[in-house]
Design a protein around this motif. Structure first.
Motif, PDB file in Angstrom:
ATOM      1  N   ASP A 142     -20.507 -29.755  65.952  1.00 24.39           N
ATOM      2  CA  ASP A 142     -20.474 -30.871  64.995  1.00 24.39           C
ATOM      3  C   ASP A 142     -21.050 -30.403  63.667  1.00 24.39           C
ATOM      4  OD1 ASP A 142     -20.045 -33.322  63.895  1.00 24.39           O
ATOM      5  OD2 ASP A 142     -21.775 -34.293  64.842  1.00 24.39           O
ATOM      6  N   THR A 143     -20.166 -29.904  62.808  1.00 27.88           N
ATOM      7  CA  THR A 143     -20.574 -29.456  61.484  1.00 27.88           C
ATOM      8  C   THR A 143     -20.125 -30.483  60.460  1.00 27.88           C
ATOM      9  OG1 THR A 143     -18.536 -28.224  61.013  1.00 27.88           O
ATOM     10  CG2 THR A 143     -20.254 -27.079  62.262  1.00 27.88           C
ATOM     11  N   SER A 144     -20.370 -30.202  59.207  1.00 27.96           N
ATOM     12  CA  SER A 144     -19.994 -31.154  58.154  1.00 27.96           C
ATOM     13  C   SER A 144     -18.488 -31.327  58.046  1.00 27.96           C
ATOM     14  CB  SER A 144     -20.562 -30.695  56.809  1.00 27.96           C
ATOM     15  OG  SER A 144     -20.051 -29.404  56.478  1.00 27.96           O
ATOM     16  N   SER A 145     -17.722 -30.322  58.511  1.00 32.80           N
ATOM     17  CA  SER A 145     -16.271 -30.384  58.348  1.00 32.80           C
ATOM     18  C   SER A 145     -15.491 -30.415  59.659  1.00 32.80           C
ATOM     19  CB  SER A 145     -15.777 -29.183  57.528  1.00 32.80           C
ATOM     20  OG  SER A 145     -16.030 -27.969  58.217  1.00 32.80           O
ATOM     21  N   LEU A 193     -18.631 -22.881  63.530  1.00 29.05           N
ATOM     22  CA  LEU A 193     -17.198 -23.048  63.758  1.00 29.05           C
ATOM     23  C   LEU A 193     -16.617 -24.095  62.808  1.00 29.05           C
ATOM     24  CD1 LEU A 193     -14.982 -22.001  65.745  1.00 29.05           C
ATOM     25  CD2 LEU A 193     -15.401 -24.070  67.087  1.00 29.05           C
ATOM     26  N   ASP A 194     -15.502 -23.748  62.174  1.00 24.61           N
ATOM     27  CA  ASP A 194     -14.766 -24.738  61.396  1.00 24.61           C
ATOM     28  C   ASP A 194     -13.327 -24.776  61.898  1.00 24.61           C
ATOM     29  OD1 ASP A 194     -13.449 -22.531  60.291  1.00 24.61           O
ATOM     30  OD2 ASP A 194     -14.579 -22.585  58.416  1.00 24.61           O
ATOM     31  N   PHE A 195     -12.502 -25.614  61.291  1.00 30.84           N
ATOM     32  CA  PHE A 195     -11.149 -25.815  61.801  1.00 30.84           C
ATOM     33  C   PHE A 195     -10.338 -24.513  61.758  1.00 30.84           C
ATOM     34  CE2 PHE A 195      -6.665 -27.046  61.412  1.00 30.84           C
ATOM     35  CZ  PHE A 195      -6.533 -27.847  62.539  1.00 30.84           C
ATOM     36  N   GLY A 205     -10.993 -34.019  54.499  1.00 33.22           N
ATOM     37  CA  GLY A 205     -11.408 -32.644  54.737  1.00 33.22           C
ATOM     38  C   GLY A 205     -12.104 -32.464  56.076  1.00 33.22           C
ATOM     39  N   LYS A 206     -12.451 -33.561  56.726  1.00 30.55           N
ATOM     40  CA  LYS A 206     -13.044 -33.512  58.062  1.00 30.55           C
ATOM     41  C   LYS A 206     -11.937 -33.335  59.096  1.00 30.55           C
ATOM     42  CE  LYS A 206     -16.381 -34.346  61.192  1.00 30.55           C
ATOM     43  NZ  LYS A 206     -17.602 -33.537  61.372  1.00 30.55           N
ATOM     44  N   SER A 207     -12.226 -32.581  60.164  1.00 34.72           N
ATOM     45  CA  SER A 207     -11.258 -32.379  61.237  1.00 34.72           C
ATOM     46  C   SER A 207     -11.927 -32.571  62.586  1.00 34.72           C
ATOM     47  CB  SER A 207     -10.653 -30.970  61.171  1.00 34.72           C
ATOM     48  OG  SER A 207      -9.961 -30.760  59.960  1.00 34.72           O
TER      49      SER A 207
END
Length: 246
Positions: free
Chosen positions: A26-29, A74-76, A52-54
């Protein structure tokens, strides 16, 4: 393309229900969920919001591919890249659109033209002719059927030139829309007119119209803009070929 925030509880509750489980990241994006009750064809799903959130959701079998990854960073894009490196691919995203509240209010006051009416089994001959004049690409992509929950048609000189249908989405109060206009009759606003009429009927029955199209379907994206639809998210899921590899 409109990106007005969707506030419909029908929409929000449905998608929140699809993306729930143990939070792995659970990151900002990006938020990644783990849920072992996912069906085989949705054991990987993603939603990309205009903000911009996924969101992503996977099961334990898929999560094994992330055991050596730093989930805190981790991001998208990294999520998709890790899957690709394991030869696991997503099917191809759909835009998901809904009517904002103001536009739904306008639909309730819509006046229906005389050339537009519901279609029934008595229109089988009209519909058969319509299908024969439609391209295979349109028939496959739009999924307009005479036996769907609601079906409407627009006529010119007694010929069916635009057809739209909808069906309840996965037994919910969402109603998924398809629409086709014969090539010869495009550019007259018929597709917009048809979607507005069938959406009005769905709203009056307490359903939320849902409009989906592939990202590269420029005609459908343009229609969404003309309808003043609001983009909710880009939705994607595991490709059938990748299911076989898991």
């Amino acid at each position: 393309m409109h990106t007005t925030k969707i506030t419909s509880p029908i929409v929000l509750e449905y998608w929140q229900d699809q993306f729930q489980g143990e939070v792995l990241c659970d990151t900002s994006s990006f938020t990644l969920f783990l849920n072992d009750e996912l069906e085989e064809d949705t054991q990987i799903m993603t939603l990309e919001f205009p903000t911009g959130k996924s969101w992503g959701i996977i099961n334990s079998k898929v999560s094994q591919h992330f055991k050596n990854s730093n989930l805190h960073t981790l991001d998208f894009e990294k999520f998709v890249d890790i899957l690709k490196n394991k030869d696991i691919f997503l099917y191809g995203a759909d835009y998901i659109f809904y009517f904002p509240e103001e536009e739904k209010n306008n639909l309730f006051n819509l006046t229906i033209s005389e050339n537009t009416r519901p279609l029934t089994e008595h229109d089988a001959e009209h519909f058969s002719t319509f299908e024969s004049l439609s391209t295979e690409e349109d028939l496959d992509g739009a999924f307009v059927e005479l036996d769907h929950w609601k079906v409407y048609g627009i006529f010119e000189n007694h010929q069916l030139v635009t057809a739209t249908s909808m069906y309840p989405w996965e037994d919910t109060k969402l109603s998924d829309i398809g629409v086709i206009t014969l090539d010869k009759f495009r550019g007259k606003g018929y597709a917009k007119q048809a979607v507005q009429v069938i959406s009005k009927a769905a709203l009056e029955d307490g359903y939320e119209p849902q409009y989906r199209c592939q990202l590269d379907n420029t005609a459908s994206v343009a229609l969404a803009k003309r309808l003043n639809l609001s983009l909710f998210a880009k939705w994607n899921f595991i490709s059938p070929e990748s299911i076989e590899k898991l």
